[in-house]
Scaffold this active site. Structure first.
Site, short mmCIF file in Angstrom:
data_model
loop_
_atom_site.label_atom_id
_atom_site.label_comp_id
_atom_site.label_asym_id
_atom_site.label_seq_id
_atom_site.Cartn_x
_atom_site.Cartn_y
_atom_site.Cartn_z
N ASP A 143 0.85 -1.19 0.00
CA ASP A 143 0.00 0.00 0.00
C ASP A 143 0.89 1.24 0.00
OD1 ASP A 143 -1.91 1.96 0.33
OD2 ASP A 143 -2.86 1.01 2.07
N HIS B 297 -0.50 4.24 -0.12
CA HIS B 297 -1.34 5.23 0.56
C HIS B 297 -1.58 6.50 -0.25
CE1 HIS B 297 -1.53 2.96 4.30
NE2 HIS B 297 -0.26 2.68 4.12
N GLU C 276 -1.09 -0.93 -4.12
CA GLU C 276 -2.28 -0.15 -3.79
C GLU C 276 -2.00 1.35 -3.79
OE1 GLU C 276 -5.35 0.24 0.00
OE2 GLU C 276 -4.13 -1.56 -0.22
N GLU D 144 -10.28 3.23 -1.70
CA GLU D 144 -10.73 3.52 -0.34
C GLU D 144 -11.21 4.95 -0.14
OE1 GLU D 144 -7.10 4.23 2.59
OE2 GLU D 144 -6.71 2.55 1.23
N HIS E 27 -11.60 -2.17 1.26
CA HIS E 27 -10.80 -1.56 2.32
C HIS E 27 -11.65 -1.64 3.59
CE1 HIS E 27 -9.55 2.10 4.62
NE2 HIS E 27 -8.36 1.64 4.28
#
Length: 196
Positions: free
Chosen positions: A14, A16, A40, A66, A115
């Site tokens: 991830d 972010h 991700e 997400e 998520h």
């Protein structure tokens, strides 16, 4: 990490959504030999064109969602190269919208992998949606559910939370989990009204 766990364990990375396009592009190319399950949010989710270009330049599946809302937002992701759709069902528009997003992703032959950073109540609600769609892949799980007593105290649930790597679904009406108001009050901040 790949060396430590070997070739048969799935690894998801991830980013972010915190990287610029050039860095994300470079990382996506460099991680290809690691055979990741997904990379991700290499860039913030609102820049669909960047996703399209990064996806076109790597064999590593790109996941996102997400911080995307409603089916129209997810259609934009899928039209621009995102391989794995990851709505947060507590904020994408609710359980019904999450199910619609999963079914839309299924029309694109894309996996649905929500998520999930909510309480066990949110995890169970999300699990029921996952069980109702054909393209469910995997659900994010919070390890602190098992180590922090607060998470168990704030809900009422009479089954096992996880069994053999799966979340068993309750056959009770609703989602099978109730809020424990006494447990919530135990952790509530003093002098702050409770459920005003």
């Amino acid at each position: 990490v790949r060396e430590a766990v070997g070739p048969k364990i799935d690894i998801c990375v991830d980013m972010h959504g915190r990287y610029d396009f050039v860095t994300a592009q470079a990382i996506a190319k460099k991680v290809e030999p690691l055979n990741l399950t997904w990379l991700e949010e290499p860039v913030p989710a609102e820049n669909y064109a960047a996703f399209k270009e990064i996806s076109a330049e790597t064999n590593t599946p790109i996941a996102s969602g997400e911080n995307v809302y409603l089916g129209h937002g997810f259609k934009q992701l899928m039209d621009n190269g995102v391989d794995i759709i990851m709505p947060d069902l507590q904020k994408c528009g609710g359980l019904g919208e999450g199910q619609r997003i999963a079914n839309l992703a299924n029309l694109y032959y894309k996996p649905f992998s929500p998520h999930m950073v909510a309480s066990f109540l949110g995890a169970m609600a999300t699990s029921h949606v996952c069980a109702s769609v054909p393209n469910f892949m995997i659900l994010e799980w919070q390890a602190y559910f098992h180590t922090d007593q607060m998470w168990k105290d704030i809900v009422i649930y009479d089954g096992e939370w996880v069994k053999d790597g799966f979340i068993p679904l309750s056959n009770k009406p609703g989602i099978g989990v109730d809020i424990n108001e006494e447990g919530l009050k135990k952790y509530a901040q003093q002098n702050i009204p409770f459920f005003v």
